[in-house]
Enzyme design. Structure first.
Site, PDB file in Angstrom:
ATOM      1  N   GLN A  10       0.777  -1.239   0.000  1.00 19.46           N
ATOM      2  CA  GLN A  10       0.000   0.000   0.000  1.00 19.46           C
ATOM      3  C   GLN A  10       0.813   1.297   0.000  1.00 19.46           C
ATOM      4  OE1 GLN A  10      -3.393   2.359   2.628  1.00 19.46           O
ATOM      5  NE2 GLN A  10      -2.925   0.279   3.193  1.00 19.46           N
ATOM      6  N   ARG A  35       6.928  -9.102 -10.315  1.00 14.22           N
ATOM      7  CA  ARG A  35       7.542 -10.405 -10.486  1.00 14.22           C
ATOM      8  C   ARG A  35       6.712 -11.274 -11.440  1.00 14.22           C
ATOM      9  NH1 ARG A  35      10.118 -13.059  -5.326  1.00 14.22           N
ATOM     10  NH2 ARG A  35       8.698 -11.605  -4.340  1.00 14.22           N
ATOM     11  N   LEU A  40       9.004  -8.674 -14.707  1.00 15.74           N
ATOM     12  CA  LEU A  40      10.463  -8.739 -14.841  1.00 15.74           C
ATOM     13  C   LEU A  40      11.045  -9.479 -13.648  1.00 15.74           C
ATOM     14  CD1 LEU A  40      12.346  -7.373 -16.905  1.00 15.74           C
ATOM     15  CD2 LEU A  40      12.562  -5.449 -15.317  1.00 15.74           C
ATOM     16  N   THR A  92      13.969  -9.564 -11.741  1.00 13.38           N
ATOM     17  CA  THR A  92      15.140  -8.692 -11.641  1.00 13.38           C
ATOM     18  C   THR A  92      16.328  -9.403 -11.005  1.00 13.38           C
ATOM     19  OG1 THR A  92      14.261  -7.843  -9.585  1.00 13.38           O
ATOM     20  CG2 THR A  92      13.781  -6.578 -11.562  1.00 13.38           C
ATOM     21  N   LYS A  93      16.150 -10.691 -10.707  1.00  8.05           N
ATOM     22  CA  LYS A  93      17.295 -11.444 -10.190  1.00  8.05           C
ATOM     23  C   LYS A  93      17.945 -12.292 -11.282  1.00  8.05           C
ATOM     24  CE  LYS A  93      16.161 -11.415  -5.327  1.00  8.05           C
ATOM     25  NZ  LYS A  93      15.415 -12.064  -4.259  1.00  8.05           N
ATOM     26  N   TYR A 115       4.522  -3.165   8.638  1.00  8.90           N
ATOM     27  CA  TYR A 115       3.192  -2.974   8.051  1.00  8.90           C
ATOM     28  C   TYR A 115       2.469  -1.847   8.789  1.00  8.90           C
ATOM     29  CZ  TYR A 115       3.714  -7.237   5.317  1.00  8.90           C
ATOM     30  OH  TYR A 115       4.156  -8.176   4.406  1.00  8.90           O
ATOM     31  N   GLU A 116       1.360  -1.411   8.183  1.00  9.15           N
ATOM     32  CA  GLU A 116       0.583  -0.276   8.679  1.00  9.15           C
ATOM     33  C   GLU A 116       0.487  -0.178  10.212  1.00  9.15           C
ATOM     34  OE1 GLU A 116      -1.211   2.333   7.148  1.00  9.15           O
ATOM     35  OE2 GLU A 116      -1.668   2.919   9.199  1.00  9.15           O
ATOM     36  N   ASP A 137       0.701   3.824   5.991  1.00  6.23           N
ATOM     37  CA  ASP A 137       0.930   3.489   4.585  1.00  6.23           C
ATOM     38  C   ASP A 137       0.617   4.667   3.670  1.00  6.23           C
ATOM     39  OD1 ASP A 137       1.875   0.923   4.747  1.00  6.23           O
ATOM     40  OD2 ASP A 137      -0.090   0.021   4.750  1.00  6.23           O
ATOM     41  N   GLY A 189      -7.367  20.051  19.585  1.00  3.90           N
ATOM     42  CA  GLY A 189      -7.062  21.478  19.655  1.00  3.90           C
ATOM     43  C   GLY A 189      -7.656  22.098  20.905  1.00  3.90           C
ATOM     44  N   GLY A 190      -7.819  23.396  20.895  1.00  2.00           N
ATOM     45  CA  GLY A 190      -8.299  24.079  22.098  1.00  2.00           C
ATOM     46  C   GLY A 190      -9.816  24.143  22.214  1.00  2.00           C
ATOM     47  N   GLN A 191     -10.537  23.588  21.225  1.00  2.00           N
ATOM     48  CA  GLN A 191     -12.009  23.677  21.246  1.00  2.00           C
ATOM     49  C   GLN A 191     -12.579  22.360  21.749  1.00  2.00           C
ATOM     50  OE1 GLN A 191     -12.774  26.601  20.575  1.00  2.00           O
ATOM     51  NE2 GLN A 191     -11.205  27.322  19.192  1.00  2.00           N
TER      52      GLN A 191
HETATM   53  N1  CAO Z   1      12.036  -9.957  -9.369  1.00  2.00           N
HETATM   54  C1  CAO Z   1      12.775 -10.683  -8.519  1.00  2.00           C
HETATM   55  N2  CAO Z   1      12.718 -10.556  -7.174  1.00  2.00           N
HETATM   56  C2  CAO Z   1      11.840  -9.645  -6.693  1.00  2.00           C
HETATM   57  C3  CAO Z   1      11.050  -8.842  -7.528  1.00  2.00           C
HETATM   58  C4  CAO Z   1      11.173  -9.022  -8.929  1.00  2.00           C
HETATM   59  N3  CAO Z   1      10.450  -8.326  -9.806  1.00  2.00           N
HETATM   60  N4  CAO Z   1      10.290  -8.039  -6.756  1.00  2.00           N
HETATM   61  C5  CAO Z   1      10.607  -8.334  -5.477  1.00  2.00           C
HETATM   62  N5  CAO Z   1      11.550  -9.287  -5.435  1.00  2.00           N
HETATM   63  C6  CAO Z   1      12.181  -9.880  -4.255  1.00  2.00           C
HETATM   64  C7  CAO Z   1      12.951  -8.877  -3.438  1.00  2.00           C
HETATM   65  O1  CAO Z   1      14.185  -8.593  -4.033  1.00  2.00           O
HETATM   66  C8  CAO Z   1      13.069  -9.613  -2.120  1.00  2.00           C
HETATM   67  O2  CAO Z   1      14.125 -10.541  -2.214  1.00  2.00           O
HETATM   68  P1  CAO Z   1      15.243 -10.707  -1.038  1.00  2.00           P
HETATM   69  O3  CAO Z   1      14.489 -10.935   0.226  1.00  2.00           O
HETATM   70  O4  CAO Z   1      16.015 -11.910  -1.500  1.00  2.00           O
HETATM   71  O5  CAO Z   1      16.041  -9.481  -0.998  1.00  2.00           O
HETATM   72  C9  CAO Z   1      11.767 -10.428  -2.060  1.00  2.00           C
HETATM   73  O6  CAO Z   1      11.196 -10.323  -3.368  1.00  2.00           O
HETATM   74  C10 CAO Z   1      10.769  -9.947  -1.050  1.00  2.00           C
HETATM   75  O7  CAO Z   1      10.593  -8.529  -1.109  1.00  2.00           O
HETATM   76  P2  CAO Z   1      10.233  -7.759   0.222  1.00  2.00           P
HETATM   77  O8  CAO Z   1      11.290  -8.053   1.217  1.00  2.00           O
HETATM   78  O9  CAO Z   1       9.984  -6.330   0.005  1.00  2.00           O
HETATM   79  O10 CAO Z   1       8.789  -8.417   0.591  1.00  2.00           O
HETATM   80  P3  CAO Z   1       8.339  -9.079   1.965  1.00  2.00           P
HETATM   81  O11 CAO Z   1       7.054  -9.745   1.668  1.00  2.00           O
HETATM   82  O12 CAO Z   1       9.416  -9.910   2.565  1.00  2.00           O
HETATM   83  O13 CAO Z   1       8.090  -7.816   2.917  1.00  2.00           O
HETATM   84  C11 CAO Z   1       7.139  -5.682   3.529  1.00  2.00           C
HETATM   85  C12 CAO Z   1       6.974  -6.979   2.696  1.00  2.00           C
HETATM   86  C13 CAO Z   1       6.020  -4.738   3.135  1.00  2.00           C
HETATM   87  C14 CAO Z   1       7.050  -6.028   5.023  1.00  2.00           C
HETATM   88  C15 CAO Z   1       8.524  -5.074   3.228  1.00  2.00           C
HETATM   89  O14 CAO Z   1       8.614  -4.891   1.840  1.00  2.00           O
HETATM   90  C16 CAO Z   1       8.778  -3.763   3.932  1.00  2.00           C
HETATM   91  O15 CAO Z   1       9.045  -3.716   5.136  1.00  2.00           O
HETATM   92  N6  CAO Z   1       8.733  -2.661   3.162  1.00  2.00           N
HETATM   93  C17 CAO Z   1       9.059  -1.318   3.676  1.00  2.00           C
HETATM   94  C18 CAO Z   1       7.952  -0.789   4.532  1.00  2.00           C
HETATM   95  C19 CAO Z   1       6.647  -0.729   3.801  1.00  2.00           C
HETATM   96  O16 CAO Z   1       6.493  -0.155   2.754  1.00  2.00           O
HETATM   97  N7  CAO Z   1       5.622  -1.302   4.417  1.00  2.00           N
HETATM   98  C20 CAO Z   1       4.268  -1.076   3.920  1.00  2.00           C
HETATM   99  C21 CAO Z   1       3.608  -2.298   3.659  1.00  2.00           C
HETATM  100  S1  CAO Z   1       1.872  -1.981   3.439  1.00  2.00           S
HETATM  101  O17 CAO Z   1       1.246  -2.205   4.963  1.00  2.00           O
END
Ligand code: CAO
Length: 418
Positions: free
Chosen positions: A24, A45, A79, A81-82, A145-146, A175, A250-252
């Site tokens: 989000q 991905r 894509l 990206t790895k 998360y949020e 978020d 606030g003050g109200q």
């Molecule tokens: N191709 C290949 N790999 C991809 C990819 C792609 N297109 N897109 C994502 N990935 C991979 C990432 O590189 C990551 O790999 P590694 O762990 O090996 O580095 C993996 O997918 C997981 O990505 P992530 O760590 O962001 O996702 P998660 O589910 O583990 O965590 C979240 C989710 C939201 C907790 C974390 O991204 C986070 O803390 N983000 C910052 C704070 C934030 O925005 N939170 C709001 C969330 S909404 O409530």
């Protein structure tokens, strides 16, 4: 992307965003930029995409409302990206775009091989914008998360009633609140780049964004050193800003009081504010003329210790009227008040439809649904809300724009890179 606006110019026309966001916080930011006219290329991905596509689904095998309502006006490219071929495409995208926005867990982009240093090598004009849970410090490596942000940013400890537990709010201040800050950071960095020619890093931490919105509570923390917070309804304060129920920040003095029908309708309530300027008028409306000149009630200071009794008395009157009848009675007198509107009422409100704040969108697999449109209205940059992209819908189109030929695209697809 737009037809209905007949090519009307928009503020961010020509700005290209490499959108590496998910869930989000990041998507709210890039959605806003898209509404202002930026070309937002969402990188997902292959096969999976943004996890929210499949979360809280109301219809089988159809992108969820969670996803569709956060990703309007974007294009989607898949894509990996790895993979080597995927990295090559990402490098081309970094060179092609003005801004990279991401909200991965800390370090994920570095692990992918795209550190800030590498991005600057590829494109020194690139603005690299991130959401993280925390800024530098003991928690910087955590996933967030949020509700974690609401708790860590001071909102939960100051929300709820004094005799109850901490509460999170329904507003997604961690978020969507952080996404708003990030969007402002990005357009500010674009503005500065016009003068310097250089990109920069933009970092918004969810804890910081929530604390920023809780500014008045840090104000009250410091006021506590000089005595109890008289406008709070609490009997005791302790040594940290307490929860104040529905008292005004606030003050109200204000409170939520019951209206006619409250026994069965959970939203038959209204927020009323007993501002000093309208005290006499309020007394007359509720039939308490004697309070106007009574020294026990006549001044804001005299009223502070009696607010509970005052709001109970107001409630005796509001319970005889619907929330809209209360509005009709108080608004002409200039008495600030607000109905507690349900999501159902907001969804049906014609004025919000008319301004484009609530919009009906058509989607090829889910059909029509409602969304919240652009809350920022600009006279020279109109917004048209367009449906979210299907997973990978624009992969070939974007690869062609990046200069890849058909054979390269076929090879990348066979490799699983796209
Ligand atoms: N191709 C290949 N790999 C991809 C990819 C792609 N297109 N897109 C994502 N990935 C991979 C990432 O590189 C990551 O790999 P590694 O762990 O090996 O580095 C993996 O997918 C997981 O990505 P992530 O760590 O962001 O996702 P998660 O589910 O583990 O965590 C979240 C989710 C939201 C907790 C974390 O991204 C986070 O803390 N983000 C910052 C704070 C934030 O925005 N939170 C709001 C969330 S909404 O409530």
């Amino acid at each position: 992307m737009s037809d209905a606006l007949n090519g009307a110019a928009r503020a961010l026309d020509g700005v290209r965003i490499l959108d590496f966001t998910h869930v989000q916080s990041g998507p709210t930011c890039t959605q806003l930029l898209a509404w202002f006219g930026a070309d937002v290329i969402k990188v997902e991905r292959p096969g999976a995409g943004d996890p929210t596509r499949g979360q809280l689904r109301d219809l089988p095998d159809v992108d969820s409302l969670y996803f569709t309502m956060l990703n309007h006006n974007k294009r989607s490219i898949t894509l990996n990206t790895k993979s080597e071929k995927g990295k090559a495409v990402l490098e081309r995208l970094v060179g092609h775009c003005d801004v990279l926005v991401e909200n991965f867990a800390p370090g994920a982009l570095d692990r992918m091989g795209f550190s800030w240093e590498r991005i600057q090598e590829l494109n020194p004009r690139m603005i690299y914008a991130s959401v993280k849970g925390f800024g530098p410090g003991p928690y910087e490596d955590l996933k967030v998360y949020e509700n974690v942000a609401q708790c860590a940013g001071g909102s939960a400890s100051t929300t709820g009633f004094a005799d109850g537990p901490p509460m999170v709010t329904g507003s997604q201040i961690g978020d969507s609140g952080t996404g708003l800050n990030l969007a402002l950071g990005i357009v500010t960095a674009l503005y500065q780049r016009d003068r310097t020619g250089r990109g920069q890093r933009v970092l918004t931490a969810m804890q910081d964004s929530v604390l920023n919105l809780c500014r008045v509570k840090l104000r009250d923390q410091q006021r506590l050193a000089h005595g109890p917070l008289a406008e709070y309804p609490n009997d005791t304060s302790g040594d940290a800003t307490p929860r104040a129920g529905n008292a005004s920040g606030g003050g109200q003095p204000g409170w939520i009081v019951k209206c006619k029908g409250w026994e069965t309708d959970p939203n038959a309530y209204v927020y009323v504010i007993t501002q000093a300027a309208i005290w006499g008028k309020f007394c007359k409306v509720i039939g308490k003329d004697e309070w106007i000149d009574d020294p026990e009630y006549a001044t804001p200071k005299a009223r502070l210790p009696k607010l509970e009794h005052i709001f109970d008395t107001i409630e005796v009157w509001t319970k005889t009227k619907t929330k809209f009848e209360v509005m009709d009675a108080l608004n002409p007198l200039g008495i600030p008040c607000g109905p507690i509107l349900s999501m159902k009422e907001l969804a049906e409100e014609p004025s919000l439809r008319a301004t484009g704040t609530v919009v009906e969108v058509d989607h090829p697999t889910r059909g029509k649904y409602l969304t919240v449109g652009n809350p920022i209205k600009m006279s020279d940059s109109p917004t048209e809300v367009l449906r979210s992209p299907l997973l990978g819908e624009h992969t070939d189109e974007i690869l062609h724009e990046l200069g890849f030929g058909d054979n390269e695209i076929t090879a990348a697809r066979e490799d699983g890179a796209i």
